[in-house]
Design an enzyme around this catalytic site. Structure first.
Site, PDB file in Angstrom:
ATOM      1  N   LYS A 188     -25.316  43.207  59.984  1.00  0.00           N
ATOM      2  CA  LYS A 188     -24.916  42.620  58.707  1.00  0.00           C
ATOM      3  C   LYS A 188     -24.679  43.688  57.639  1.00  0.00           C
ATOM      4  CE  LYS A 188     -23.861  39.529  55.764  1.00  0.00           C
ATOM      5  NZ  LYS A 188     -22.496  38.977  55.868  1.00  0.00           N
ATOM      6  N   VAL A 189     -25.557  44.674  57.574  1.00  0.00           N
ATOM      7  CA  VAL A 189     -25.415  45.742  56.582  1.00  0.00           C
ATOM      8  C   VAL A 189     -25.074  47.037  57.298  1.00  0.00           C
ATOM      9  CG1 VAL A 189     -26.545  47.062  54.766  1.00  0.00           C
ATOM     10  CG2 VAL A 189     -27.061  44.625  55.028  1.00  0.00           C
TER      11      VAL A 189
END
Length: 345
Positions: free
Chosen positions: A340-341
């Site tokens: 996600k990051v």
């Protein structure tokens, strides 16, 4: 909450940022206009970079502010940043954590330039270096593929443009976005059915010009990261300077062809591709001529201004990609090799 639910949440997110951030954005616009700003210097990566492409057209056309896209590696790796005199340094980041984007903002502060961040995490490291912060109000986004944080970043850019111009009519048009998003989401079954036609697609090009240039990049990115299709984005102008040699009979071409200044150019290219190259044409448009040229077509609601169209047209592209991913048998929630990051340096 999964990816599909986050796609369907976008009308509520658009309504929320309009409600919760207009006063903040209008205050920021007043402060910006007090500064000696010659241009915007914008730092972003991935999906946020595509939001920057939208801002480049929007702020240039409606606010007469030129925008330069940053090269973050000059700041983080080479440590040889350019001079930023008379610039407004803007960062766009869903997470606000990417070290190379943070390094751009930190250098801007060191050089004494005003800074603005557009983020879904107003308490992030990136926001610490910002004079002003716009919260995109997307809420928690659990799916790896960004959807609602992208459209809300576009909303933030559009709201700032309206605030800088002081044009109440543009604000009224922007207030229609949640309604238009609701309308396109009702077409999910149609998009799911069309996705089956492209089950075996391994490569394609995505065409969009003007404001939709950003959408071409974002749609192509979604197809790469979710269903592993080699998707290359081009403006209709650039495509004719060489890449058109790629296409042959049956080659898939995705086209974004909204009514507006560049529609004639898009129609001319689409007609050429169908007539002479016999491509497989998938079109998202609000124009009947563009829809008639397509093998597969998704009609957008009528009346969407060209400058707003990227906020709306990416949503059917997201849904199409979601269903194509499922048809191909891949995981919509956890694309391979992605998290996600992404913290790049």
């Amino acid at each position: 909450m999964g990816l599909r639910e986050e796609i369907h949440e976008q009308p509520q997110v658009a309504a929320r940022i309009l409600s919760e951030q207009r006063e903040n954005i209008e205050r920021i616009a007043v402060e910006i206009k007090r500064k000696d700003i010659a241009y915007v210097f914008l730092a972003a990566r991935g999906t946020s970079d595509n939001a920057g492409r939208y801002a480049k057209y929007l702020w240039g056309a409606y606010n007469q502010i030129p925008l330069a896209m940053a090269t973050p590696s000059l700041f983080s790796i080479y440590q040889q940043p350019p001079r930023l005199k008379n610039s407004l340094v803007v960062s766009i980041s869903q997470s606000g954590k990417s070290p190379d984007i943070v390094s751009v903002m930190a250098e801007a502060k060191r050089q004494g330039q005003p800074t603005l961040t557009i983020t879904n995490m107003p308490d992030s490291p990136l926001a610490e270096y910002a004079d002003w912060t716009i919260d995109v109000c997307a809420g928690e986004e659990k799916a790896v593929a960004a959807t609602k944080s992208y459209t809300s970043s576009l909303m933030a850019a559009a709201m700032l443009s309206c605030a800088l111009s002081g044009d109440e009519e543009r604000w009224e048009k922007l207030s229609m976005v949640p309604f238009w998003l609701e309308q396109v989401l009702t077409k999910e079954d149609q998009l799911a059915y069309m996705a089956q036609r492209y089950r075996y697609m391994e490569a394609c090009v995505v065409l969009g010009r003007g404001f939709q240039y950003a959408t071409a990049y974002e749609w192509a990115l979604k197809m790469k990261e979710m269903c592993y299709v080699i998707a290359d984005p081009y403006s209709s102008a650039d495509f004719q300077h060489g890449p058109i040699a790629l296409v042959e009979h049956g080659f898939p071409v995705m086209a974004l062809a909204n009514k507006g200044e560049v529609l004639g150019d898009m129609l001319g290219l689409m007609d050429l591709l169908r007539r002479e190259h016999h491509v497989e044409l998938f079109t998202i448009s609000d124009d009947n001529d563009a829809l008639r040229l397509a093998n597969s077509a998704l009609a957008l609601p009528a009346g969407i201004p060209e400058w707003i169209s990227p906020i709306v047209s990416i949503v059917p592209a997201q849904l199409f990609t979601y269903h194509l991913t499922r048809v191909k048998g891949f995981d919509t929630e956890s694309p391979r090799s992605l998290s996600k990051v992404t913290e790049t340096f």
